[in-house]
Design a protein around this motif. Structure first.
Motif, PDB file in Angstrom:
ATOM      1  N   UNK A 137      43.887  30.448  40.442  1.00 20.20           N
ATOM      2  CA  UNK A 137      43.599  31.844  40.110  1.00 20.20           C
ATOM      3  C   UNK A 137      44.817  32.713  40.444  1.00 20.20           C
TER       4      UNK A 137
ATOM      5  N   UNK B 122      45.980  36.689  41.323  1.00 25.04           N
ATOM      6  CA  UNK B 122      45.493  37.976  41.788  1.00 25.04           C
ATOM      7  C   UNK B 122      46.662  38.961  41.858  1.00 25.04           C
TER       8      UNK B 122
ATOM      9  N   UNK C  57      41.327  40.364  40.804  1.00 20.68           N
ATOM     10  CA  UNK C  57      41.360  39.088  40.095  1.00 20.68           C
ATOM     11  C   UNK C  57      41.898  39.284  38.686  1.00 20.68           C
TER      12      UNK C  57
ATOM     13  N   UNK D 273      41.521  33.114  35.934  1.00 16.25           N
ATOM     14  CA  UNK D 273      41.197  31.808  36.500  1.00 16.25           C
ATOM     15  C   UNK D 273      41.470  30.769  35.423  1.00 16.25           C
TER      16      UNK D 273
ATOM     17  N   UNK E 174      41.217  26.602  34.756  1.00 20.13           N
ATOM     18  CA  UNK E 174      40.643  25.369  35.296  1.00 20.13           C
ATOM     19  C   UNK E 174      41.638  24.218  35.182  1.00 20.13           C
TER      20      UNK E 174
ATOM     21  N   UNK F 218      45.933  30.104  29.266  1.00 20.14           N
ATOM     22  CA  UNK F 218      44.922  31.141  29.065  1.00 20.14           C
ATOM     23  C   UNK F 218      45.613  32.479  28.884  1.00 20.14           C
TER      24      UNK F 218
ATOM     25  N   UNK G  55      49.755  37.071  43.485  1.00 22.57           N
ATOM     26  CA  UNK G  55      49.493  35.866  44.260  1.00 22.57           C
ATOM     27  C   UNK G  55      48.792  34.822  43.409  1.00 22.57           C
TER      28      UNK G  55
ATOM     29  N   UNK H 277      36.488  20.102  47.055  1.00 18.76           N
ATOM     30  CA  UNK H 277      35.907  19.861  48.364  1.00 18.76           C
ATOM     31  C   UNK H 277      34.409  19.631  48.213  1.00 18.76           C
TER      32      UNK H 277
ATOM     33  N   UNK I  72      31.673  24.416  49.506  1.00 23.99           N
ATOM     34  CA  UNK I  72      32.471  25.624  49.629  1.00 23.99           C
ATOM     35  C   UNK I  72      33.656  25.617  48.701  1.00 23.99           C
ATOM     36  N   UNK I  73      34.273  26.743  48.571  1.00 23.58           N
ATOM     37  CA  UNK I  73      35.448  26.827  47.706  1.00 23.58           C
ATOM     38  C   UNK I  73      36.429  27.817  48.275  1.00 23.58           C
ATOM     39  N   UNK I  74      37.078  27.462  49.358  1.00 22.86           N
ATOM     40  CA  UNK I  74      38.070  28.359  49.922  1.00 22.86           C
ATOM     41  C   UNK I  74      39.261  28.433  48.990  1.00 22.86           C
ATOM     42  N   UNK I  75      39.879  29.596  48.963  1.00 21.91           N
ATOM     43  CA  UNK I  75      41.106  29.785  48.207  1.00 21.91           C
ATOM     44  C   UNK I  75      42.290  29.699  49.159  1.00 21.91           C
TER      45      UNK I  75
ATOM     46  N   UNK J  59      46.200  30.665  49.338  1.00 23.24           N
ATOM     47  CA  UNK J  59      47.146  31.550  48.675  1.00 23.24           C
ATOM     48  C   UNK J  59      48.593  31.192  49.007  1.00 23.24           C
ATOM     49  N   UNK J  60      49.465  31.525  48.064  1.00 21.67           N
ATOM     50  CA  UNK J  60      50.882  31.472  48.338  1.00 21.67           C
ATOM     51  C   UNK J  60      51.338  32.783  48.960  1.00 21.67           C
TER      52      UNK J  60
ATOM     53  N   UNK K 106      39.170  36.602  54.786  1.00 22.74           N
ATOM     54  CA  UNK K 106      40.582  36.231  54.813  1.00 22.74           C
ATOM     55  C   UNK K 106      41.342  37.194  55.712  1.00 22.74           C
TER      56      UNK K 106
ATOM     57  N   UNK L 235      47.069  36.011  51.849  1.00 26.51           N
ATOM     58  CA  UNK L 235      45.846  35.900  52.649  1.00 26.51           C
ATOM     59  C   UNK L 235      45.619  34.479  53.142  1.00 26.51           C
TER      60      UNK L 235
ATOM     61  N   UNK M 156      42.613  31.930  54.678  1.00 25.45           N
ATOM     62  CA  UNK M 156      41.164  31.746  54.722  1.00 25.45           C
ATOM     63  C   UNK M 156      40.679  31.607  56.160  1.00 25.45           C
TER      64      UNK M 156
ATOM     65  N   UNK N   1      33.786  30.862  55.286  1.00 24.90           N
ATOM     66  CA  UNK N   1      32.914  31.219  54.169  1.00 24.90           C
ATOM     67  C   UNK N   1      31.459  31.054  54.595  1.00 24.90           C
TER      68      UNK N   1
ATOM     69  N   UNK O 142      29.821  27.744  55.955  1.00 23.08           N
ATOM     70  CA  UNK O 142      29.895  26.553  55.109  1.00 23.08           C
ATOM     71  C   UNK O 142      31.256  25.879  55.217  1.00 23.08           C
ATOM     72  N   UNK O 143      32.265  26.689  55.487  1.00 25.03           N
ATOM     73  CA  UNK O 143      33.614  26.148  55.556  1.00 25.03           C
ATOM     74  C   UNK O 143      34.438  27.050  56.460  1.00 25.03           C
TER      75      UNK O 143
ATOM     76  N   UNK P 115      36.306  34.647  43.091  1.00 23.78           N
ATOM     77  CA  UNK P 115      36.071  35.477  44.266  1.00 23.78           C
ATOM     78  C   UNK P 115      36.571  36.887  43.992  1.00 23.78           C
TER      79      UNK P 115
END
Lengths: 113, 113
Positions: free
Chosen positions: A33, A35, A45, A48, A50, A56, A88, A95, A98-101, A103-104, B35, B43, B45, B48, B55-56, B102
């Motif tokens: 993603x 941002x 945002x 995104x 995939x 995209x 970013x 995983x 959960x779906x933590x992001x 970031x760079x 975050x 950011x 993490x 969550x 959860x994470x 997110x």
């Protein structure tokens, strides 16, 4: 540690020019993603993409993803002064729960009028 | 449709104190992530929450704890504040199913003196 790393760290362009920034990551991802953040405020945002997609578009934004190279790029066409911000990339890694992001460090873009 | 809201917007504390930050998710979202963003960095993490449970979790010490309420809102608590905890704290909400994009709030800027 940061999963995504943006390049360049900073970019200065004239209004009307295109801006391209790149993101590299290390592990397999569910999606990636992009941002935007203005002056230390909340993140907005943008797109995104995939892991099974290659490109995209959204308005003046074009994102590509190359999973074989573990890299992505964000292109902003016909830039405007309002595009001045930090950009970013964030990876959503496979995983169990959960779906933590992750970031760079971001690319700081300055669009000069 | 209200987006993600956070309170307070700014906060000043001294070392050793405790702080509680609050987040209300976007309408219809059931998952809240927190975050930490240090100045000039991307950011990181923290954790969550989903269904009122953590959860994470990222690589943060136990001084960082959280809670999610039945209405999906969330709190971030930080005990025994250190100077290094000074940062922008961002809350993001998402749906547990689907694309899991997110959406971020404006953040709480914490300064520890």
């Amino acid at each position: 540690s940061q999963q995504g790393e943006e390049d360049p760290q900073a970019l200065s362009i004239q209004e009307g020019e295109n801006a391209t920034m790149n993101c590299s990551y290390k592990t397999s991802i569910n999606n990636l993603q992009w941002y935007r953040q203005n002056s230390g405020r909340g993140l907005v945002h943008l797109i995104l993409i995939r892991s099974n997609e290659r490109e995209k578009h959204s308005g003046r934004l074009r994102v590509t993803l190359d999973t074989s190279k573990k890299s992505s790029s964000l292109l902003i066409t016909a830039s405007r002064a309002a595009d001045t911000a930090s950009y970013f990339c964030a990876t959503d890694v496979r995983q169990a729960a959960g779906n933590k992001l992750t970031f760079g460090g971001g690319t700081r873009v300055l669009v000069k009028p | 449709d209200a987006g993600v809201t956070q309170s307070p917007t700014h906060l000043i504390k001294t070392r050793g104190q405790q702080v509680t930050l609050r987040c209300s998710p976007k309408s219809g979202h059931d998952t809240v992530s927190w975050y930490q963003q240090a100045l000039g960095q991307g950011p990181q993490f923290i954790f969550q929450y989903y269904e009122e449970e953590e959860r994470q979790r990222g690589n943060f010490p136990d001084r960082f704890s959280g809670h999610q309420f039945p209405n999906y809102s969330s709190e971030l608590n930080v005990n025994a504040l250190l100077l290094g905890d000074s940062a922008l704290y961002l809350c993001a909400s998402s749906l547990s199913a689907g694309r899991k994009t997110q959406y971020f709030g404006p953040g709480t800027r914490l300064l520890v003196l």
